[in-house]
Motif scaffolding. Structure first.
Motif, short mmCIF file in Angstrom:
data_model
loop_
_atom_site.label_atom_id
_atom_site.label_comp_id
_atom_site.label_asym_id
_atom_site.label_seq_id
_atom_site.Cartn_x
_atom_site.Cartn_y
_atom_site.Cartn_z
N GLU A 147 0.86 -1.18 0.00
CA GLU A 147 0.00 0.00 0.00
C GLU A 147 0.90 1.25 0.00
O GLU A 147 1.60 1.51 0.99
CB GLU A 147 -0.90 -0.02 1.23
CG GLU A 147 -1.63 1.28 1.52
CD GLU A 147 -2.40 1.80 0.31
OE1 GLU A 147 -2.08 2.93 -0.12
OE2 GLU A 147 -3.29 1.09 -0.18
N ARG A 207 0.52 4.39 0.35
CA ARG A 207 0.31 5.45 1.35
C ARG A 207 0.94 5.10 2.69
O ARG A 207 1.17 5.99 3.52
CB ARG A 207 -1.19 5.71 1.53
CG ARG A 207 -1.88 6.33 0.32
CD ARG A 207 -3.37 6.34 0.48
NE ARG A 207 -3.92 4.98 0.56
CZ ARG A 207 -5.21 4.70 0.73
NH1 ARG A 207 -6.09 5.68 0.88
NH2 ARG A 207 -5.61 3.44 0.78
N LEU A 208 1.20 3.80 2.91
CA LEU A 208 1.74 3.38 4.20
C LEU A 208 3.21 2.94 4.13
O LEU A 208 3.82 2.70 5.17
CB LEU A 208 0.91 2.22 4.76
CG LEU A 208 -0.56 2.53 5.06
CD1 LEU A 208 -1.26 1.28 5.60
CD2 LEU A 208 -0.68 3.67 6.05
N ARG A 257 -5.16 -8.99 9.77
CA ARG A 257 -5.92 -7.76 9.52
C ARG A 257 -4.99 -6.54 9.48
O ARG A 257 -5.13 -5.69 8.59
CB ARG A 257 -6.99 -7.59 10.61
CG ARG A 257 -7.94 -6.43 10.34
CD ARG A 257 -9.20 -6.54 11.17
NE ARG A 257 -8.93 -6.69 12.60
CZ ARG A 257 -9.20 -7.78 13.30
NH1 ARG A 257 -9.72 -8.85 12.70
NH2 ARG A 257 -8.94 -7.84 14.60
N ASP A 258 -4.04 -6.47 10.40
CA ASP A 258 -3.15 -5.31 10.41
C ASP A 258 -2.13 -5.38 9.27
O ASP A 258 -1.88 -4.39 8.60
CB ASP A 258 -2.42 -5.21 11.75
CG ASP A 258 -1.67 -3.90 11.89
OD1 ASP A 258 -2.31 -2.83 11.81
OD2 ASP A 258 -0.42 -3.94 12.05
N GLY A 308 -2.50 -6.80 6.50
CA GLY A 308 -3.20 -6.59 5.25
C GLY A 308 -3.31 -5.13 4.85
O GLY A 308 -3.49 -4.82 3.66
N ARG A 309 -3.22 -4.23 5.81
CA ARG A 309 -3.25 -2.80 5.46
C ARG A 309 -2.01 -2.40 4.66
O ARG A 309 -2.07 -1.54 3.80
CB ARG A 309 -3.33 -1.95 6.73
CG ARG A 309 -4.61 -2.15 7.53
CD ARG A 309 -4.77 -1.12 8.63
NE ARG A 309 -3.68 -1.13 9.59
CZ ARG A 309 -2.91 -0.08 9.87
NH1 ARG A 309 -3.09 1.07 9.23
NH2 ARG A 309 -1.96 -0.18 10.78
N TYR A 310 -0.89 -3.03 4.97
CA TYR A 310 0.37 -2.72 4.30
C TYR A 310 0.61 -3.61 3.09
O TYR A 310 1.24 -3.20 2.11
CB TYR A 310 1.54 -2.92 5.28
CG TYR A 310 1.52 -2.03 6.48
CD1 TYR A 310 2.25 -0.84 6.49
CD2 TYR A 310 0.77 -2.35 7.61
CE1 TYR A 310 2.23 0.00 7.60
CE2 TYR A 310 0.75 -1.53 8.73
CZ TYR A 310 1.48 -0.35 8.72
OH TYR A 310 1.45 0.47 9.81
N PRO A 319 -1.74 -6.03 1.04
CA PRO A 319 -3.10 -6.55 0.86
C PRO A 319 -3.17 -8.02 0.47
O PRO A 319 -4.12 -8.73 0.85
CB PRO A 319 -3.66 -5.66 -0.26
CG PRO A 319 -2.91 -4.36 -0.11
CD PRO A 319 -1.53 -4.75 0.30
N LEU A 379 -4.13 -11.03 2.83
CA LEU A 379 -5.52 -11.34 3.20
C LEU A 379 -5.99 -12.63 2.54
O LEU A 379 -6.98 -13.24 2.97
CB LEU A 379 -6.43 -10.18 2.82
CG LEU A 379 -6.14 -8.85 3.53
CD1 LEU A 379 -7.00 -7.73 2.95
CD2 LEU A 379 -6.35 -8.97 5.03
#
Length: 390
Positions: free
Chosen positions: A132, A134-135, A304-305, A307-309, A311, A314
């Protein structure tokens, strides 16, 4: 090889990688002929040597501890040379730097890698697209490997047998004392209920999280220890992540590493991998706490966490978890350093306690042993001991 009821050159407590490597070193390099290795489990390398990330470090993990990073750079090629059958290099390792709340920037990480002479290059466009944007500030390809602990266990069994080391499994050490004949005495409870006391010239306490938990004259180590009860999830990765190892650092911190012993990947997370932590104290045996822990997985929160970085994680499939006690020197909690603990016990001359935080630290231990003066038993001493203890 000598019978167990004779006086030994050395007793090694703990059949993990360090205990096995030290026993082999004493036989091969220092002329010890009478060695007993005691292990509480039913096989070698069953505890912390197995239940870990299986990472052969190359320094990248420690931008806030130059000494630890540099020693990893020195030790990695030695480990690859000495245990090639156990080292897996057939994957691409990526380090990604978090854009928020990281303790190191991408530029600082690049500079650090150059300072320790660690290979680093920009990730490909396809690799960057896994994250991701943005992160994640930046992504790099590096050189870092994994090891197969089952291959190391096979090496240990064969090596110890070749040098005549007596390996005694399901043997719980309860105490270390100085006997009336000046020999060190190791009290042992076997699985069949038999109790005995082994006499020896040297004792090497290689029990990792159990370093302090003996009765008798053993006073424990001088350095404060913190224990963590940890979980690493074993995952089957989706096609998008196959052939990769990934670490995101350094604040938000997680890793996906190949776990060759099972053909899976470990997933560890800075927040969810530690379940409990406590300062090590006599009377609170870490392995008892581990045995009694309910082992409820936190994998959903990890995924879950992460997966934000990343994806694609998941779509990974959870298979199992490795629960273990991790031991850290309290003086290094703030800088992530992982020096060895190598202590000679003045109250019990000839008794040593050894702790390493990484598998490649074994070379730091062996260098310490190279500096020690050891005197294996002579035939005359063995004969006199037989007469005295007849």
């Amino acid at each position: 090889m000598s019978p167990a009821n004779e006086r030994q050159d050395a007793v090694i407590i703990g059949g993990g990688f360090y205990g096995a490597a030290i026993a082999a070193y004493l036989a091969r390099n220092r002329g010890f002929r009478h060695i007993v290795l005691l292990e509480r489990e039913a096989g070698l390398l069953r505890h912390a040597s197995y239940n870990n990330q299986a990472r052969v470090h190359n320094g990248y993990h420690y931008p806030r501890s130059f000494t630890t990073a540099f020693r990893s750079r020195v030790n990695l090629p030695r480990f690859v040379k000495d245990w090639p059958q156990a080292v897996r290099t057939d994957f691409t390792k990526l380090y990604a730097i978090a854009a928020r709340n990281s303790k190191v920037t991408a530029r600082q990480f690049e500079r650090f890698c150059k300072e320790i002479d660690a290979a680093i290059q920009p990730a490909t466009i396809a690799q960057r697209k896994l994250f991701e944007p943005r992160l994640i500030e930046d992504v790099f390809q590096v050189e870092e490997y994994a090891f197969d602990s089952t291959q190391l266990a096979s090496w240990a069994a064969a090596e110890l047998k070749a040098y005549g080391v007596q390996v005694r499994l399901r043997s719980q050490v309860t105490g270390i004392s100085r006997g009336p004949d000046e020999a060190l005495r190791v009290s042992v409870d076997a699985a069949d209920g038999h109790k005995e006391s082994l006499a020896c010239r040297y004792v090497f306490n290689c029990t990792y999280s159990g370093l302090n938990h003996f009765k008798g004259d053993f006073a424990g180590v001088r350095t404060g220890l913190r224990q963590e009860l940890t979980e690493m999830a074993l995952m089957e990765l989706p096609p998008a992540l196959e052939g990769l190892g990934i670490t995101v650092m350094d604040g938000p911190f997680f890793s996906l590493m190949p776990f060759p012993a099972r053909g899976l990947h470990t997933l560890s997370h800075v927040r969810y991998t530690p379940h409990l932590n406590w300062v090590d104290v006599n009377g609170v045996n870490p392995y008892d706490k581990l045995d009694q822990y309910p082992r409820n997985t936190r994998v959903d929160r990890m995924v879950r966490d992460v997966g934000r970085y990343l994806p694609a994680v998941l779509d990974a499939r959870y298979v199992d978890s490795l629960f273990e006690v991790k031991t850290v020197l309290m003086k290094n909690e703030g800088d992530d350093g992982r020096p060895i603990l190598f202590q000679k016990h003045s109250e019990l001359p000839g008794c040593y306690s050894v702790l390493g935080g990484k598998i490649d630290n074994i070379y730091d231990v062996l260098e310490k042993l190279d500096e020690e003066h050891f005197a294996p038993l002579t035939p005359g001493e063995i004969a006199r001991y037989r007469v005295i203890n007849g």
